[in-house]
Enzyme design. Structure first.
Site, PDB file in Angstrom:
ATOM      1  N   ARG A  63       0.855  -1.184   0.000  1.00  0.00           N
ATOM      2  CA  ARG A  63       0.000   0.000   0.000  1.00  0.00           C
ATOM      3  C   ARG A  63       0.887   1.229   0.000  1.00  0.00           C
ATOM      4  NH1 ARG A  63      -4.773  -0.933  -2.160  1.00  0.00           N
ATOM      5  NH2 ARG A  63      -5.953  -2.542  -1.069  1.00  0.00           N
ATOM      6  N   ALA A  75     -10.722  -7.065  -1.540  1.00  0.00           N
ATOM      7  CA  ALA A  75     -11.609  -5.902  -1.581  1.00  0.00           C
ATOM      8  C   ALA A  75     -11.296  -5.059  -2.802  1.00  0.00           C
ATOM      9  CB  ALA A  75     -11.438  -5.070  -0.310  1.00  0.00           C
ATOM     10  N   GLU A  95      -9.092 -11.515  -6.950  1.00  0.00           N
ATOM     11  CA  GLU A  95      -7.949 -11.541  -6.029  1.00  0.00           C
ATOM     12  C   GLU A  95      -7.622 -12.919  -5.462  1.00  0.00           C
ATOM     13  OE1 GLU A  95      -8.211  -8.416  -3.121  1.00  0.00           O
ATOM     14  OE2 GLU A  95      -8.363  -6.876  -4.681  1.00  0.00           O
ATOM     15  N   GLU A 137      -4.439  -5.080 -14.222  1.00  0.00           N
ATOM     16  CA  GLU A 137      -3.065  -4.983 -14.717  1.00  0.00           C
ATOM     17  C   GLU A 137      -2.141  -4.200 -13.791  1.00  0.00           C
ATOM     18  OE1 GLU A 137      -3.118  -1.232 -17.785  1.00  0.00           O
ATOM     19  OE2 GLU A 137      -3.680  -3.189 -18.574  1.00  0.00           O
TER      20      GLU A 137
END
Length: 181
Positions: A63, A75, A95, A137
């Site tokens: 992150r 999520a 995911e 991507e």
């Protein structure tokens, strides 16, 4: 009496791909005025996928805003007007490469109520089947199965810090402890 604030005017300061920022002048309940800076966000959806062996799928993802890899539930952002449940199902496939037969609505989470309109809608999923992962991507993450009790320990120790993940895992634990899930 319910507390309130009345918007007197709103000035858009930034419009981006993910959010918009406004600076609003508001009237307070005592008649005075104040300024509110608000981040407007379309929201998100997350899903807690639970296996027959009482494991949960978590993803490890870097992150940028925090400069570190975090543990999270699968999520994603909602597109404007997108159904949150369909987004949660989509994210489970993208995911983790999974579909599910059964879903439990865990309710919404308001992650940053002081300045942001984001709402994250959360579900638990069981009856999992593989369908093939297909990340966006620009998305890089690793899904991992973690024993559910270990995931709760990771929340309590601070190893899991992501708000939606903390809320969903602790809600599942509370529902299980109450015999409601």
């Amino acid at each position: 009496m319910a507390h309130f604030e009345k918007t007197l005017n709103s000035d858009t300061r930034f419009e981006g791909r993910v959010f918009t920022v406004t600076v609003d002048k508001v009237e307070l309940e005592n008649g005075r005025t104040s300024t509110r800076e608000v981040v407007h966000h379309h929201g998100g959806a997350c899903i807690a996928a639970l296996t027959e062996n009482d494991e949960i799928y978590l993803v490890r993802q870097f992150r940028y805003a925090f400069g570190q890899e975090l543990w999270e539930l699968p999520a994603g952002k909602l597109e404007k007007g997108e159904d949150p449940f369909e987004a949660a199902r989509r994210e489970l496939g993208e995911e983790c490469g999974l579909t599910a037969e059964h879903f439990v609505d865990l309710g919404p989470v308001y992650p940053t109520v002081g300045y942001c309109t984001e709402i994250i809608y959360c579900w638990a999923a069981t009856g999992l089947s593989p369908c093939g992962m297909h990340l966006d991507e620009d998305e890089f993450l690793t899904p991992e199965k973690v024993p559910f009790d270990r995931a709760v320990e990771m929340v309590l120790s601070g190893e899991i810090r992501d708000g939606k993940t903390v809320a969903a895992l602790l809600k599942i634990k509370a529902l299980r402890d109450a015999g409601r899930m």
